[in-house]
Structure formats: C-alpha cells, structure tokens
Design a protein around this motif. Structure first.
Motif, PDB file in Angstrom:
ATOM      1  N   SER A  31      25.530 -12.636  18.073  1.00  0.00           N
ATOM      2  CA  SER A  31      25.852 -12.663  16.650  1.00  0.00           C
ATOM      3  C   SER A  31      25.186 -13.825  15.929  1.00  0.00           C
ATOM      4  CB  SER A  31      27.372 -12.752  16.475  1.00  0.00           C
ATOM      5  OG  SER A  31      27.851 -13.951  17.070  1.00  0.00           O
ATOM      6  N   SER A  32      24.445 -14.644  16.677  1.00  0.00           N
ATOM      7  CA  SER A  32      23.798 -15.809  16.069  1.00  0.00           C
ATOM      8  C   SER A  32      22.822 -15.375  14.984  1.00  0.00           C
ATOM      9  CB  SER A  32      23.064 -16.622  17.133  1.00  0.00           C
ATOM     10  OG  SER A  32      22.258 -17.606  16.529  1.00  0.00           O
ATOM     11  N   SER A  33      22.807 -16.119  13.900  1.00  0.00           N
ATOM     12  CA  SER A  33      21.878 -15.803  12.812  1.00  0.00           C
ATOM     13  C   SER A  33      20.434 -16.020  13.238  1.00  0.00           C
ATOM     14  CB  SER A  33      22.194 -16.675  11.593  1.00  0.00           C
ATOM     15  OG  SER A  33      22.095 -18.059  11.928  1.00  0.00           O
ATOM     16  N   SER A  34      20.246 -16.823  14.283  1.00  0.00           N
ATOM     17  CA  SER A  34      18.877 -17.069  14.754  1.00  0.00           C
ATOM     18  C   SER A  34      18.284 -15.847  15.440  1.00  0.00           C
ATOM     19  CB  SER A  34      18.852 -18.251  15.726  1.00  0.00           C
ATOM     20  OG  SER A  34      19.594 -17.943  16.899  1.00  0.00           O
ATOM     21  N   MET A  35      19.138 -14.856  15.793  1.00  0.00           N
ATOM     22  CA  MET A  35      18.653 -13.657  16.471  1.00  0.00           C
ATOM     23  C   MET A  35      18.443 -12.515  15.480  1.00  0.00           C
ATOM     24  SD  MET A  35      18.085 -14.655  19.424  1.00  0.00           S
ATOM     25  CE  MET A  35      17.582 -13.081  20.104  1.00  0.00           C
ATOM     26  N   GLY A  36      17.961 -12.835  14.307  1.00  0.00           N
ATOM     27  CA  GLY A  36      17.587 -11.828  13.343  1.00  0.00           C
ATOM     28  C   GLY A  36      16.143 -11.423  13.550  1.00  0.00           C
ATOM     29  N   LEU A  80      17.617 -10.838  26.451  1.00  0.00           N
ATOM     30  CA  LEU A  80      18.178  -9.702  27.178  1.00  0.00           C
ATOM     31  C   LEU A  80      17.731  -9.672  28.634  1.00  0.00           C
ATOM     32  CD1 LEU A  80      17.866  -7.001  24.371  1.00  0.00           C
ATOM     33  CD2 LEU A  80      19.922  -8.213  25.119  1.00  0.00           C
ATOM     34  N   TYR A  81      16.468 -10.039  28.889  1.00  0.00           N
ATOM     35  CA  TYR A  81      16.040 -10.071  30.283  1.00  0.00           C
ATOM     36  C   TYR A  81      16.764 -11.186  31.031  1.00  0.00           C
ATOM     37  CZ  TYR A  81      13.393 -10.645  34.526  1.00  0.00           C
ATOM     38  OH  TYR A  81      13.066 -10.769  35.839  1.00  0.00           O
ATOM     39  N   ASN A 113      27.757  -1.662  31.925  1.00  0.00           N
ATOM     40  CA  ASN A 113      28.869  -0.835  32.368  1.00  0.00           C
ATOM     41  C   ASN A 113      29.102  -1.059  33.844  1.00  0.00           C
ATOM     42  OD1 ASN A 113      26.944   0.813  33.800  1.00  0.00           O
ATOM     43  ND2 ASN A 113      26.468   1.773  31.839  1.00  0.00           N
ATOM     44  N   GLY A 114      30.099  -0.418  34.406  1.00  0.00           N
ATOM     45  CA  GLY A 114      30.441  -0.612  35.800  1.00  0.00           C
ATOM     46  C   GLY A 114      31.386  -1.785  35.975  1.00  0.00           C
ATOM     47  N   THR A 115      31.585  -2.183  37.220  1.00  0.00           N
ATOM     48  CA  THR A 115      32.519  -3.263  37.514  1.00  0.00           C
ATOM     49  C   THR A 115      32.070  -4.587  36.916  1.00  0.00           C
ATOM     50  OG1 THR A 115      31.384  -3.624  39.628  1.00  0.00           O
ATOM     51  CG2 THR A 115      33.306  -2.182  39.650  1.00  0.00           C
ATOM     52  N   ALA A 116      30.752  -4.755  36.753  1.00  0.00           N
ATOM     53  CA  ALA A 116      30.228  -5.987  36.164  1.00  0.00           C
ATOM     54  C   ALA A 116      29.886  -5.800  34.697  1.00  0.00           C
ATOM     55  CB  ALA A 116      28.990  -6.455  36.940  1.00  0.00           C
ATOM     56  N   GLY A 117      30.414  -4.725  34.087  1.00  0.00           N
ATOM     57  CA  GLY A 117      30.053  -4.396  32.720  1.00  0.00           C
ATOM     58  C   GLY A 117      30.615  -5.362  31.695  1.00  0.00           C
ATOM     59  N   SER A 118      29.850  -5.574  30.651  1.00  0.00           N
ATOM     60  CA  SER A 118      30.270  -6.471  29.577  1.00  0.00           C
ATOM     61  C   SER A 118      30.038  -5.784  28.236  1.00  0.00           C
ATOM     62  CB  SER A 118      29.484  -7.780  29.619  1.00  0.00           C
ATOM     63  OG  SER A 118      29.647  -8.505  28.424  1.00  0.00           O
ATOM     64  N   PRO A 119      31.104  -5.655  27.415  1.00  0.00           N
ATOM     65  CA  PRO A 119      30.909  -5.064  26.089  1.00  0.00           C
ATOM     66  C   PRO A 119      30.024  -5.933  25.206  1.00  0.00           C
ATOM     67  CG  PRO A 119      33.117  -6.003  26.300  1.00  0.00           C
ATOM     68  CD  PRO A 119      32.510  -6.031  27.657  1.00  0.00           C
ATOM     69  N   PHE A 120      29.979  -7.238  25.514  1.00  0.00           N
ATOM     70  CA  PHE A 120      29.144  -8.126  24.714  1.00  0.00           C
ATOM     71  C   PHE A 120      27.658  -7.851  24.956  1.00  0.00           C
ATOM     72  CE2 PHE A 120      33.139 -10.462  25.387  1.00  0.00           C
ATOM     73  CZ  PHE A 120      33.525 -10.623  24.064  1.00  0.00           C
ATOM     74  N   LEU A 121      27.304  -7.554  26.214  1.00  0.00           N
ATOM     75  CA  LEU A 121      25.902  -7.251  26.503  1.00  0.00           C
ATOM     76  C   LEU A 121      25.506  -5.921  25.873  1.00  0.00           C
ATOM     77  CD1 LEU A 121      23.306  -8.092  27.875  1.00  0.00           C
ATOM     78  CD2 LEU A 121      24.093  -6.989  29.970  1.00  0.00           C
ATOM     79  N   GLU A 122      26.410  -4.952  25.927  1.00  0.00           N
ATOM     80  CA  GLU A 122      26.137  -3.664  25.287  1.00  0.00           C
ATOM     81  C   GLU A 122      25.926  -3.869  23.781  1.00  0.00           C
ATOM     82  OE1 GLU A 122      25.378   0.290  25.070  1.00  0.00           O
ATOM     83  OE2 GLU A 122      26.035  -0.630  26.960  1.00  0.00           O
ATOM     84  N   ALA A 123      26.752  -4.723  23.194  1.00  0.00           N
ATOM     85  CA  ALA A 123      26.607  -5.005  21.767  1.00  0.00           C
ATOM     86  C   ALA A 123      25.288  -5.709  21.481  1.00  0.00           C
ATOM     87  CB  ALA A 123      27.776  -5.862  21.291  1.00  0.00           C
ATOM     88  N   ALA A 160      20.106  -3.766  33.378  1.00  0.00           N
ATOM     89  CA  ALA A 160      21.485  -3.966  32.914  1.00  0.00           C
ATOM     90  C   ALA A 160      22.249  -2.665  32.753  1.00  0.00           C
ATOM     91  CB  ALA A 160      21.467  -4.714  31.588  1.00  0.00           C
ATOM     92  N   LYS A 161      21.620  -1.551  33.095  1.00  0.00           N
ATOM     93  CA  LYS A 161      22.253  -0.226  32.967  1.00  0.00           C
ATOM     94  C   LYS A 161      22.711   0.035  31.531  1.00  0.00           C
ATOM     95  CE  LYS A 161      23.904  -0.382  37.757  1.00  0.00           C
ATOM     96  NZ  LYS A 161      22.700   0.264  38.276  1.00  0.00           N
ATOM     97  N   ALA A 162      21.838  -0.265  30.602  1.00  0.00           N
ATOM     98  CA  ALA A 162      22.145  -0.019  29.200  1.00  0.00           C
ATOM     99  C   ALA A 162      22.190   1.478  28.923  1.00  0.00           C
ATOM    100  CB  ALA A 162      21.108  -0.698  28.305  1.00  0.00           C
TER     101      ALA A 162
END
Length: 526
Positions: A1-6, A18-19, A29-39, A71-73
């Motif tokens: 959500s950082s403004s620097s990532m525009g 992302l890498y 997703n999966g057991t190591a899934g993070s909604p923040f990474l998906e976002a 990351a199984k996006a």
C-alpha cells in the motif's frame, strides 16, 4: 500500500518486490498463503497496466512472471498483465533484447502459474529456439511447454537438438526433456538425438528420480509403437530403458518411493509387451516385486474411489439406455493392473466392451487444439488391446444435461460403428485385434473447467459455452496416435500412473535491480 509503489516504481520496482517475497517462501494460497501477497499481485497488475513497456525491461518482465508462478498467484489476476506483455512483444515494443534466460524464465513462470497465453508462449518458444541456449534453459522450456499443453514439432526438435549437442548434459535435464516429449507424443528426429546423448552418458550416475521419470516417459511414448524395433528411435529408447532398469535394481529398494512403484511396475509390463530381455526386468527381482505389490494396493484404492464416484454412476445410468440393451460395469482394472477404467459398456457386437475413461484438462493439448495428449494416447493404446473401443472424455465434476447428451452421442455412434462392423464382417473385433479409439472432446469443457476453478459461486454466474452441435468424434482402427493429433494428461480418474515429477531445476532469475540496469552475469543459473 506504500505510495512509493505507484507507477513510478515501474517494472523494476515491482519485479524486485514480488520476486523477493516469492523467493522468501511466501505464497498466495495454500498452507503458506498470504492475502497480503495476493493483494500485492493485484495492485502490481493494476499499476503496471498503466506503465508503458519498453526495451531493456526484459529481466523485470520475466522475473515478475516467474515470481507469480513461484508464489502460486491466481492466473486470473495476472492474465491481463500477461496479455499486455504479449501485445507489446508482438508489436515490437518489448522483449526485443531477450536472452535465452528471459524466454525460459517466462515459460517456467507461466507453467508454474498455469497461465495460458497463446501469443506469449509462441513468442517465447520461437525466441529460445533461435538462440544458443544452456541445457537448463532448454530442459526448463521443454518441460514448461508440455505443462502448458503447447506443441510444435519443429520447435521441439530444435530445442532437443540444442540439448543433444551438450556432451556434459545432466541426467535431470535429459529425463525431464524425455517426459516433456512423452507428454505431447513428440517422436521427431530431435528425440532420437537426445536418446543418443543419453546412451553415451554415465547411466551409473543417474539417481532414482531421473531413472523413474525417464522410464515413465519410455512407457508413455512406446505404448502405441511397434515392438522389437531393431533400429531407429524406438530401438534406442528400448536400449536406454534396459540400462535404466539395471540401474534401478542397482540402487535397490531403500528409496522405492523416489522411483515411484507404479512407474517401475509399468516398466516391467511394457518390457514384457515389447519382448525385451526379461533378465533386465525380472518380476521376481525385489525392486519389481515390491513395485507390483504397491501398485496393486494403489489400484484397489482407485477402484474403490471410482466405484463411489456419483458422476461415474450417473454416466452408467445414462449410457445404459443407448447401448442397445447392453450391460454396464464400473471401475474395471485392466489386465496389466495399470489403469482403472471408469465405465465399460458391453452388448451385442461389442462383447469385449466399450471402455470410457475420463481425463482432466491436461488430457488434451491447447495447441494443436483438441488434440489428445501423449498420456491420453498411451492410455488408449494400452486399453484398445483389451476392449472393442476406447472413448476418452473430459472429466466434468458437475455433469450437465449438455455434457450427458454429448457422452450418450459418443456411445451411441460407437455402438453403431461396432455393430455395423460386426454385421459386415464375420464377427466383432477379435480377441487379439486393436479396438477403436474415440477422441471425445467436448466444446463446453474449457468453460466447465474454468467454472470449477473459479468456485461454486462464480460458476453459477458464469455463462457456459454452448456444446458443439456435432461433437468431434474420431473413430479409427489405426494406432492410437492416429485417433487424434498428439495433445497432456495427468490422470484418468486418478488411474494414470502418477509421474513423480520433481519440477525441473528452477532458474534463479537475474533481478534487474534499480541500481543495476543489467543483471550481473553470475546470477543467471544455479
């Protein structure tokens, strides 16, 4: 959500972010899934769609696509961005300075993510085929193309030629490339070149995984080929299989799970059918005896699962009405104990039966369209020796009226063909004759599979593709390969021997960091 990532972060900033997260082990997703990474992937896609693609951003593009696969996006999230890249590449605005690593990494990312974009895949495949490439880049590319269901014999031969020229090629690269060829039923001259290189390699250094993968590739590739070949590609393949079987026995049973018991039992069966030296594939040898027993247990479990499958029972009820008073049987194991047939219909004129097996999406290639995969071809080639006909249909978890109508039409037309054949000749297909093969592709399959992946809620809202008015039905007495162009499969109702696919050595993509306009050469590969 950082403004620097525009938009100012551009491809370099987003690729690094992302890498880095994906390489650190985070997943969407999966057991190591993070909604923040998906976002983060969602926002990155939205931002980068507004950023013009330019030459010199090749590493960033490939790194980001590979990160999505690692990351199984959700491929649905990345598809617009992949299409954006594909359009820019076609118009000559991007990827003009791509190296063999760029193309290989893009293909590997798409394969890991299961994101199919015909244009980008074709561009990447042609790109790497025209460049001098390392063995790892070639092996990864072949594996990725086969996973994506994309096949062009000229491209495969060119890539295999690159691989065969490397006298120091690793056994992992050979075995994964053999699997890739088997998955799309590639039998061109490039395969024979690779087999010659494999035969000249140090077989004694091959590990369990490589032996298992190569032997499974041999079983799949040779299922519909003449036995006892004395020269050419099949003679070379038989020779390699014999050497690998000896190596498997040398390695012993301590790591049987790494071999894959069903792969080893399939190896013994195929060797017997092809008349190879029984001393190299003895059933009484400990490793093969254990494989036989383990395989039998797994087949029994699959049979029990198929017998409980409500979709199979539903199909049995539907097919019985169109089989001219015939009888149906659910969950039959083939005589060799390698396959579980979902449904068999028997009646007058087809007493050996019509075998119906279901494949998920990998049972067909996407290019060429509607062509059977190598695994589907292998299944048909084996089963048609025991049945009057083999119908290969898409496995749709929620059978619709359109789908049932399609299957009943396939069964009805096959029954008519067999009964007509029996009435014109003296009898039905003989006990030692090859049965018919029917490519039962259904036009509504892609939409149905997409709906299943999207979930029940989205499936209800998504419009289904209309079924074909005249489903494409291919009847043939030719070898199974001729039943339809070679098209990849993973399971016929979980009955296909599972490939112990260790993902081929994944590249460590060179990150095009903001401080470095070019990636350092030392970061290209493991």
């Amino acid at each position: 959500s950082s403004s620097s990532m525009g938009p100012s972060a551009g491809w370099i900033g987003w690729a690094c972010l992302l890498y880095g997260l994906a390489a650190a082990g985070m997943q969407c997703n999966g057991t190591a899934g993070s909604p923040f990474l998906e976002a983060a992937f969602r926002r990155g896609t939205r931002v980068l769609l507004t950023v013009p693609l330019q030459a010199g951003q090749e590493n960033s593009v490939s790194n980001l696509i590979y990160a999505a696969g690692l990351a199984k996006a959700d491929p649905g999230v990345l598809s617009p961005l992949v299409a954006h890249v594909a359009d820019a590449a076609q118009q000559g605005r991007a990827l003009t300075e791509s190296t063999e690593q760029t193309w290989s990494t893009i293909l590997l990312g798409l394969a890991k993510m299961s994101c199919y974009n015909q244009s980008l895949i074709e561009t990447a495949a042609k790109g790497i085929a025209q460049l001098p490439a390392s063995s790892q880049a070639v092996a990864n590319s072949l594996w990725s193309l086969s996973e994506l269901g994309w096949y062009d014999p000229c491209i495969y031969d060119r890539l295999l030629g690159h691989l065969a020229k490397d006298t120091q090629v690793e056994s992992q690269h050979i075995s994964s490339s053999l699997l890739a060829c088997a998955a799309v039923h590639h039998t061109g001259p490039g395969l024979q070149q690779l087999l010659a290189t494999a035969l000249n390699s140090s077989i004694s250094s091959w590990k369990e995984q490589q032996c298992s993968n190569a032997l499974y590739a041999w079983v799949t590739a040779c299922a519909d080929t003449p036995a006892a070949a004395t020269h050419g590609v099949w003679a070379a393949y038989d020779q390699l299989a014999g050497l690998l079987a000896v190596q498997a026995r040398t390695l012993g049973t301590a790591r049987l799970s790494q071999f894959g018991a069903r792969q080893l039992w399939a190896t013994h069966v195929m060797a017997s059918k092809r008349g190879l030296d029984p001393a190299r594939f003895p059933e009484h040898a400990t490793v093969f005896a254990m494989a036989r027993d383990t395989n039998r247990i797994k087949i029994e479990r699959v049979q029990a699962a198929v017998a409980r499958d409500p979709l199979v029972r539903q199909l049995a009820t539907v097919c019985k009405h169109v089989s001219s008073g015939g009888q149906t049987s659910i969950s039959e194991a083939d005589p060799w104990g390698l396959w579980v047939v979902d449904l068999v219909v028997r009646g007058q004129g087809f007493t050996r039966g019509i075998a119906i097996i279901q494949f998920d999406q990998p049972g067909w290639l996407r290019q060429p369209v509607q062509a059977l995969s190598g695994t589907a071809i292998a299944a048909a080639a084996m089963l048609r020796q025991s049945y009057d006909a083999v119908i290969i249909t898409p496995k749709i978890k929620t059978g619709t009226a359109h789908y049932h109508a399609h299957v009943t039409q396939l069964v009805s037309s096959t029954v008519q063909a067999l009964q007509q054949q029996a009435s014109q000749g003296a009898a039905a297909i003989g006990a030692n004759e090859q049965g018919l093969v029917v490519n039962g592709w259904w036009e509504g399959s892609e939409a149905a599979w997409a709906a299943e992946l999207a979930g029940a809620d989205e499936a209800a809202a998504a419009p289904a593709s209309a079924p074909a008015t005249n489903p494409s039905t291919t009847l043939t007495n030719a070898p199974a390969a001729a039943a339809a162009p070679a098209r990849q499969a993973t399971a016929a109702t979980a009955a296909v021997p599972p490939v112990p696919l260790s993902t081929p050595a994944s590249p460590k993509p060179a990150l095009n960091r903001p401080a470095l306009p070019r990636a350092p050469n030392g970061l290209l590969w493991k």
